[in-house]
Motif scaffolding. Structure first.
Motif, PDB file in Angstrom:
ATOM      1  N   ALA A 107      34.600  69.353  38.673  1.00 48.47           N
ATOM      2  CA  ALA A 107      34.341  69.112  37.249  1.00 48.47           C
ATOM      3  C   ALA A 107      35.631  69.181  36.439  1.00 48.47           C
ATOM      4  CB  ALA A 107      33.331  70.131  36.733  1.00 48.47           C
ATOM      5  N   LEU A 108      36.509  70.129  36.769  1.00 46.31           N
ATOM      6  CA  LEU A 108      37.791  70.224  36.065  1.00 46.31           C
ATOM      7  C   LEU A 108      38.616  68.944  36.251  1.00 46.31           C
ATOM      8  CD1 LEU A 108      38.849  73.908  36.860  1.00 46.31           C
ATOM      9  CD2 LEU A 108      38.123  72.986  34.653  1.00 46.31           C
ATOM     10  N   GLY A 109      38.674  68.462  37.506  1.00 44.32           N
ATOM     11  CA  GLY A 109      39.427  67.238  37.771  1.00 44.32           C
ATOM     12  C   GLY A 109      38.824  66.036  37.096  1.00 44.32           C
ATOM     13  N   SER A 110      37.503  65.946  37.083  1.00 44.94           N
ATOM     14  CA  SER A 110      36.838  64.809  36.428  1.00 44.94           C
ATOM     15  C   SER A 110      37.086  64.821  34.929  1.00 44.94           C
ATOM     16  CB  SER A 110      35.328  64.858  36.718  1.00 44.94           C
ATOM     17  OG  SER A 110      35.073  64.788  38.102  1.00 44.94           O
ATOM     18  N   CYS A 111      36.982  66.001  34.329  1.00 47.74           N
ATOM     19  CA  CYS A 111      37.255  66.101  32.883  1.00 47.74           C
ATOM     20  C   CYS A 111      38.708  65.767  32.574  1.00 47.74           C
ATOM     21  CB  CYS A 111      36.920  67.501  32.389  1.00 47.74           C
ATOM     22  SG  CYS A 111      35.153  67.876  32.383  1.00 47.74           S
ATOM     23  N   GLY A 112      39.615  66.167  33.477  1.00 46.53           N
ATOM     24  CA  GLY A 112      41.025  65.821  33.278  1.00 46.53           C
ATOM     25  C   GLY A 112      41.238  64.319  33.292  1.00 46.53           C
ATOM     26  N   TYR A 113      40.571  63.619  34.194  1.00 50.42           N
ATOM     27  CA  TYR A 113      40.714  62.159  34.253  1.00 50.42           C
ATOM     28  C   TYR A 113      40.122  61.508  33.005  1.00 50.42           C
ATOM     29  CZ  TYR A 113      39.998  57.317  35.637  1.00 50.42           C
ATOM     30  OH  TYR A 113      39.988  55.940  35.664  1.00 50.42           O
ATOM     31  N   LEU A 114      38.949  61.974  32.570  1.00 51.32           N
ATOM     32  CA  LEU A 114      38.350  61.415  31.357  1.00 51.32           C
ATOM     33  C   LEU A 114      39.229  61.694  30.138  1.00 51.32           C
ATOM     34  CD1 LEU A 114      34.597  62.332  31.960  1.00 51.32           C
ATOM     35  CD2 LEU A 114      35.700  60.107  32.246  1.00 51.32           C
ATOM     36  N   GLY A 115      39.853  62.875  30.121  1.00 57.16           N
ATOM     37  CA  GLY A 115      40.794  63.160  29.041  1.00 57.16           C
ATOM     38  C   GLY A 115      41.981  62.211  29.059  1.00 57.16           C
ATOM     39  N   HIS A 116      42.463  61.865  30.267  1.00 56.42           N
ATOM     40  CA  HIS A 116      43.546  60.890  30.392  1.00 56.42           C
ATOM     41  C   HIS A 116      43.125  59.528  29.831  1.00 56.42           C
ATOM     42  CE1 HIS A 116      46.313  58.015  32.196  1.00 56.42           C
ATOM     43  NE2 HIS A 116      45.296  57.468  32.836  1.00 56.42           N
ATOM     44  N   LEU A 117      41.889  59.109  30.150  1.00 57.80           N
ATOM     45  CA  LEU A 117      41.401  57.825  29.628  1.00 57.80           C
ATOM     46  C   LEU A 117      41.344  57.847  28.105  1.00 57.80           C
ATOM     47  CD1 LEU A 117      38.471  56.916  32.076  1.00 57.80           C
ATOM     48  CD2 LEU A 117      40.811  56.044  32.082  1.00 57.80           C
ATOM     49  N   ALA A 118      40.814  58.950  27.555  1.00 56.15           N
ATOM     50  CA  ALA A 118      40.670  59.034  26.103  1.00 56.15           C
ATOM     51  C   ALA A 118      42.019  59.103  25.396  1.00 56.15           C
ATOM     52  CB  ALA A 118      39.826  60.248  25.737  1.00 56.15           C
ATOM     53  N   ALA A 119      42.994  59.795  26.003  1.00 47.69           N
ATOM     54  CA  ALA A 119      44.282  60.014  25.341  1.00 47.69           C
ATOM     55  C   ALA A 119      45.257  58.873  25.548  1.00 47.69           C
ATOM     56  CB  ALA A 119      44.908  61.317  25.842  1.00 47.69           C
ATOM     57  N   ASN A 120      45.109  58.113  26.634  1.00 44.90           N
ATOM     58  CA  ASN A 120      46.114  57.105  26.962  1.00 44.90           C
ATOM     59  C   ASN A 120      45.550  55.693  27.083  1.00 44.90           C
ATOM     60  OD1 ASN A 120      48.422  59.013  27.412  1.00 44.90           O
ATOM     61  ND2 ASN A 120      47.065  59.774  29.013  1.00 44.90           N
ATOM     62  N   VAL A 121      44.549  55.528  27.931  1.00 44.61           N
ATOM     63  CA  VAL A 121      44.073  54.165  28.206  1.00 44.61           C
ATOM     64  C   VAL A 121      43.258  53.614  27.048  1.00 44.61           C
ATOM     65  CG1 VAL A 121      42.729  52.749  29.809  1.00 44.61           C
ATOM     66  CG2 VAL A 121      44.071  54.685  30.673  1.00 44.61           C
ATOM     67  N   PHE A 122      42.335  54.406  26.494  1.00 48.95           N
ATOM     68  CA  PHE A 122      41.444  53.926  25.442  1.00 48.95           C
ATOM     69  C   PHE A 122      41.658  54.681  24.130  1.00 48.95           C
ATOM     70  CE2 PHE A 122      39.094  53.312  29.472  1.00 48.95           C
ATOM     71  CZ  PHE A 122      38.995  51.921  29.453  1.00 48.95           C
ATOM     72  N   LYS A 123      42.900  55.046  23.852  1.00 48.10           N
ATOM     73  CA  LYS A 123      43.148  55.892  22.684  1.00 48.10           C
ATOM     74  C   LYS A 123      42.824  55.196  21.364  1.00 48.10           C
ATOM     75  CE  LYS A 123      48.091  54.756  22.495  1.00 48.10           C
ATOM     76  NZ  LYS A 123      49.450  55.339  22.481  1.00 48.10           N
ATOM     77  N   ASP A 124      42.852  53.865  21.334  1.00 48.44           N
ATOM     78  CA  ASP A 124      42.561  53.129  20.101  1.00 48.44           C
ATOM     79  C   ASP A 124      41.193  52.460  20.147  1.00 48.44           C
ATOM     80  OD1 ASP A 124      45.055  53.747  18.994  1.00 48.44           O
ATOM     81  OD2 ASP A 124      46.006  52.109  20.104  1.00 48.44           O
ATOM     82  N   SER A 125      40.384  52.796  21.136  1.00 50.32           N
ATOM     83  CA  SER A 125      39.087  52.133  21.294  1.00 50.32           C
ATOM     84  C   SER A 125      37.978  52.989  20.699  1.00 50.32           C
ATOM     85  CB  SER A 125      38.807  51.878  22.788  1.00 50.32           C
ATOM     86  OG  SER A 125      37.494  51.406  22.965  1.00 50.32           O
ATOM     87  N   TRP A 126      37.185  52.391  19.797  1.00 47.13           N
ATOM     88  CA  TRP A 126      36.042  53.101  19.241  1.00 47.13           C
ATOM     89  C   TRP A 126      34.851  53.054  20.188  1.00 47.13           C
ATOM     90  CZ3 TRP A 126      31.680  50.181  18.813  1.00 47.13           C
ATOM     91  CH2 TRP A 126      31.836  48.790  18.800  1.00 47.13           C
ATOM     92  N   LEU A 127      34.899  52.149  21.189  1.00 49.20           N
ATOM     93  CA  LEU A 127      33.775  51.979  22.093  1.00 49.20           C
ATOM     94  C   LEU A 127      33.751  53.038  23.207  1.00 49.20           C
ATOM     95  CD1 LEU A 127      31.373  50.119  22.706  1.00 49.20           C
ATOM     96  CD2 LEU A 127      32.896  48.750  24.154  1.00 49.20           C
ATOM     97  N   PHE A 128      34.920  53.600  23.532  1.00 53.00           N
ATOM     98  CA  PHE A 128      34.999  54.519  24.668  1.00 53.00           C
ATOM     99  C   PHE A 128      34.133  55.760  24.475  1.00 53.00           C
ATOM    100  CE2 PHE A 128      37.107  58.166  26.751  1.00 53.00           C
ATOM    101  CZ  PHE A 128      36.926  57.789  28.068  1.00 53.00           C
TER     102      PHE A 128
END
Length: 342
Positions: free
Chosen positions: A275-296
């Protein structure tokens, strides 16, 4: 297995059992429960035992160096004899937790004894001290670790207490870190250390699973091996560096696999780190890959609700699905899972 008194009372109210049967069942379960559990007595047991273990390991002071190598060895051996005597005494009187703690104390004295022996023989390779054993990664700790594994195996075979696997598991974890120092002849190679930790962690998890299968009719001897195996594996995996989003997604999938393995084996350590690793990956998506996306965030919310819905479906059909899945497994693994779910 412990059943709260309120549940027994409710069973009486619902007419499942009568009051005499509830009382008899509660007395029977009290006599059958021999393992450690969380009450004030056991808190005192573990507090005292861990204080004694910590005094001779993590909290060792430099003042002991004044005894010299042979003096340290002699003191360690005296302490070990006292620990074995107490372990035998407590075991003969049925006090399993104090006996296990005393036996584990003997195992944790092994590095100190080996250190004293090496100092006495003039074979210690540098100016480091015993207190550094629990702080720094060095190749020459290997002699202490291998001796601890040998003594731990003998003591665990002699007393058969699950807690005795704790110092063995900690030593295997230390060994996974010190092996990289040996392979590089003491040079610092961060990438190699991460890889060694990851693969040694996998080996420890495999060993834990083997122990779990072999000891499925006895105590939980695999708990500590699973714990430190997952720490070593997940730590080495999580510290890997990559600029590839595909590799990061692979990391996410591995963590989901850890959650699945934890759910199947009923081992929370897999679930927690997964769960820690999964949350870390989702945090990476939110902070870097989809940081400007309102849909994420909206998509992630729907995924979370879908997971909850899947949990509801699983709860409705859990018994049927579990039976179907168990039927596909080897008999030994079926017995292990049945025991874990009791």
């Amino acid at each position: 297995m412990r059943i709260p008194g309120k549940q027994l009372d409710q069973a009486v109210v619902n007419g499942i059992i009568n009051a005499e049967q509830a009382k008899a069942l509660q007395q029977f379960l009290a006599t059958q429960h021999t393992g450690p559990h969380f009450d004030f007595t056991h808190v005192l047991y573990y507090l005292g035992g861990l204080l004694a273990i910590g005094a001779m390991t993590l909290f060792m002071t430099l003042g002991w160096e004044s005894f010299g190598g042979w003096g340290i060895l002699a003191i360690a051996l005296i302490y070990a004899l006292v620990g074995l005597k107490l372990a035998n005494l407590f075991a003969s009187k049925g006090y399993q937790v104090p006996a296990a703690l005393c036996a584990a104390f003997v195992v944790t004295l092994t590095p100190l004894a080996v250190y004293g022996l090496q100092q006495g023989l003039g074979a210690w390779p540098d100016d480091s001290s015993y207190r550094d054993y629990h702080r720094w990664i060095q190749w020459h700790w290997l002699y202490m670790e291998l001796a601890t594994l040998a003594v731990g195996a003998i003591i665990a075979w002699r007393y058969r207490f699950p807690f005795l696997i704790m110092p063995v598991a900690v030593t295997l974890w230390y060994l996974s870190m010190d092996l990289s120092a040996m392979l590089t002849d003491g040079d610092f190679d961060w990438q190699l250390r991460k890889l060694v930790s990851m693969y040694c962690g996998l080996l420890m998890i495999g060993l834990a699973f083997w122990v779990d299968i072999r000891a499925r009719h006895n105590g939980d001897y695999a708990f500590w091996l699973y714990l430190f195996g997952v720490i070593a594996f997940w730590g080495g995996l999580s510290l890997q560096q990559s600029d590839s989003e595909l590799a990061k997604f692979g990391y996410f999938c591995i963590n989901l696999l850890l959650i699945g393995v934890g759910a199947v084996l009923v081992r929370r350590v897999f679930v927690v780190f997964g769960a820690l690793g999964s949350c870390g990956y989702l945090g990476h998506l939110a902070a870097n890959v989809f940081k400007d996306s309102w849909l994420f965030p909206i998509t992630l919310t729907f995924i979370g609700l879908l997971v909850i819905y899947l949990g509801i479906l699983w709860q409705k059909h859990e018994q049927q699905l579990t039976q179907q899945l168990h039927a596909c497994l080897p008999a030994a693994l079926q017995e292990l899972l049945d025991n874990r779910q009791l």
